[in-house]
Motif scaffolding. Structure first.
Motif, mmCIF file in Angstrom:
data_model
loop_
_atom_site.group_PDB
_atom_site.id
_atom_site.type_symbol
_atom_site.label_atom_id
_atom_site.label_comp_id
_atom_site.label_asym_id
_atom_site.label_seq_id
_atom_site.Cartn_x
_atom_site.Cartn_y
_atom_site.Cartn_z
ATOM 1 N N HIS A 22 30.170 38.667 30.718
ATOM 2 C CA HIS A 22 31.056 39.757 31.045
ATOM 3 C C HIS A 22 32.452 39.329 31.310
ATOM 4 N N GLU A 23 32.829 38.196 32.193
ATOM 5 C CA GLU A 23 34.069 38.071 32.441
ATOM 6 C C GLU A 23 34.791 37.206 31.156
ATOM 7 N N HIS B 291 36.279 40.183 29.188
ATOM 8 C CA HIS B 291 37.674 40.370 29.546
ATOM 9 C C HIS B 291 38.630 39.496 29.178
ATOM 10 N N ASN C 119 29.692 48.377 37.457
ATOM 11 C CA ASN C 119 31.238 48.029 36.980
ATOM 12 C C ASN C 119 32.087 49.021 36.601
ATOM 13 N N ASP D 216 35.968 47.608 37.405
ATOM 14 C CA ASP D 216 36.417 48.113 36.031
ATOM 15 C C ASP D 216 36.703 49.571 35.801
HETATM 16 ZN ZN LIG Z 1 34.299 43.461 34.733
#
Ligand SMILES: [Zn+2]
Length: 372
Positions: free
Chosen positions: A67-68, A71, A156, A164
Motif C-alpha cells: 500500500h505504501e 503511494h 484509509n 488518505d
Molecule cells: Zn495510504
C-alpha cells in the motif's frame, strides 16, 4: 513514537518499522492462532495454527508495505522524492521530501495507496471464490488477507486528514479554492469532527453497552485528531515564516551572565529580568546557556558555593544558528527536537538569542494582523 528501526531498502527507499508494530504483530498472530483459525478450520494441531498465523501476519505486513509503495512509486513518478517508509501500529507512512505541489498530484499520489489495497483484496478474493476450496487453512488464510486489505482500503478512505481519504478531500477542496492552507484547515476541521464522533461513539459503547471495542474507537479518534492538528501546524510554520531569516526574529538586547557567578547571583538575575535563560559569556567567549532547569537540581544551601560554570549547558550541546538561517526550518527543528532556545552566533561572536516563545508570539501576531 520515535523508536523505529530499519529493516530493508527497496528501490532506494529505506523501510522502517516502528516498535509499536512488534506489539500488533504479536496480538495479530495470537488472535489468528487462538481464535480465528480454529473457528474457521477445526481439528488442526496448535503448531499448525501458530505457523499459519505467523505466515498470515507476515503477508498482512507485506500488504501494508505494498500500500505504501503504491503511494511512493506514484510520488516518485510525479517528481517527489521519498525519504523513507515507516510502518506503524495502524499502517504506514510514506515520508515525502516535500508536500505535493498541486491538487492533481496530491490526488494521484494519495489515491494510489487505497487503490493498491483494493486491487490486492479483489485479486485474492477472486482467487478464493473462483479457484480455491474453502475450509482448508491455506484458503482461509488467503481469504482473511483479502478481507483485511479491503479493510485497509476502506479505513484509509475515511475523510479524516491526514488519512488518505482526508488528503483526497483536501486535494478536491484545494482544486476548487486554489488555497492549500485553507483547504488543509477545512480538511483538518472535517477530520476533527469525525474523530470526536468516533470518540463519542466509543464512549457510548464502553459506558452504555460495556463493549470494550469502544476503547479502540476512542484511541483511533484521538490519534487521528492529534495527527491532523500536528500536520496543520507544520504547514502553518512553513507559511508564517516563509522567506524569513533568524536575524528578523532573534532578540539582540542580550543579558548575559558570567561562568564565575554563583547561583545566588544567578537566581537574582532570573528574578530581576524574568528571562527563562541566559547566555553564559566571559570576555568575548561564549561558554553556553544556563536555564532555570539547570538550577533545579542544586539544593539551595549549595547556591553560594556553586558557580554557573558547573551547571551550564555547554555550547556544543546548545542549538547554535547563524543570523541568516531559515526561520521556518528552525521552528520545525525546535519542535521536533523539543528545544526551547537557540544561540545566534556570527564569526564566533554571540549576536542574539532566539526562543520558541518569541517565534510563537510572532505566529500569533501574524495570524491576527495578517502577513503584512
Ligand atoms: Zn495510504
Amino acid at each position: 513514537m520515535n523508536s523505529s528501526f530499519r529493516i530493508m531498502q527497496i528501490k532506494g527507499i529505506p523501510v522502517e518499522v516502528n516498535i509499536s508494530w512488534l506489539l500488533i504483530f504479536f496480538l495479530f498472530s495470537l488472535t489468528l492462532a487462538q481464535s480465528y483459525f480454529p473457528s474457521v478450520v477445526a481439528g488442526l494441531t496448535s503448531q499448525t495454527y501458530w505457523i499459519s498465523a505467523i505466515i498470515t501476519t507476515l503477508i498482512l505486513f507485506t500488504s501494508v508495505l505494498v500500500h505504501e509503495f503504491g503511494h511512493s512509486l506514484v510520488a516518485i513518478n510525479e517528481g517527489i522524492p521519498i525519504k523513507k517508509i515507516t510502518l506503524f501500529i495502524f499502517g504506514g507512512v510514506s515520508q515525502m521530501e516535500s508536500e505535493p505541489m498541486s491538487p492533481g498530484t496530491e490526488f494521484k499520489v494519495t489515491a494510489a495507496g487505497p487503490l493498491t489495497s483494493l486491487l490486492i483484496a479483489l485479486c485474492l478474493g477472486g482467487f478464493y471464490y473462483l479457484i480455491l476450496t474453502p475450509g482448508n487453512i491455506i484458503s482461509e488464510a488467503i481469504f482473511f488477507v483479502a478481507q483485511l486489505n479491503l479493510i485497509i482500503a476502506v479505513f484509509n478512505l475515511i475523510p479524516a486528514f491526514p488519512l488518505d481519504g482526508g488528503r483526497i478531500f483536501r486535494s478536491i477542496v484545494w482544486y476548487f479554492n486554489k488555497n492549500m492552507l485553507k483547504a488543509t484547515r477545512i480538511a483538518v476541521g472535517l477530520g476533527s469532527i469525525l474523530s470526536y464522533l468516533a470518540m463519542g461513539i466509543g464512549f457510548l459503547q464502553v459506558f452504555l453497552q460495556g463493549n470494550l471495542y469502544g476503547l479502540w474507537l476512542i484511541f483511533l479518534g484521538w490519534m487521528i485528531n492529534q495527527a491532523g492538528q500536528s500536520s496543520y501546524s507544520q504547514l502553518v510554520f512553513k507559511e508564517t515564516f516563509s522567506g524569513m531569516k533568524v536575524s528578523e526574529l532573534m532578540s539582540t538586547s542580550l543579558q548575559t551572565v558570567s561562568p564565575d557567578d554563583n547561583l545566588d547571583e544567578l537566581a537574582e538575575c532570573f528574578l530581576h529580568y524574568k528571562f527563562g535563560a541566559f547566555p553564559v559569556v566571559y570576555g568575548s567567549t561564549t561558554h553556553g546557556l544556563v536555564t532555570l532547569q539547570n538550577m533545579k537540581d542544586i539544593p539551595r544551601e549549595k547556591w553560594a558555593e556553586t558557580r554557573v560554570s558547573r551547571i551550564l549547558t555547554p555550547l556544543k550541546e546548545v542549538m547554535v544558528l547563524t543570523p541568516d538561517t531559515d526561520a521556518a526550518e528552525v521552528m520545525m527543528k525546535m519542535a521536533t527536537q523539543n528545544t526551547g532556545r537557540a544561540l545566534v552566533m556570527e564569526n564566533g561572536d554571540l549576536v542574539g538569542l532566539l526562543s520558541r516563545t518569541d517565534m510563537m508570539r510572532f505566529m500569533q501576531m501574524h495570524m491576527v494582523l495578517g502577513s503584512d
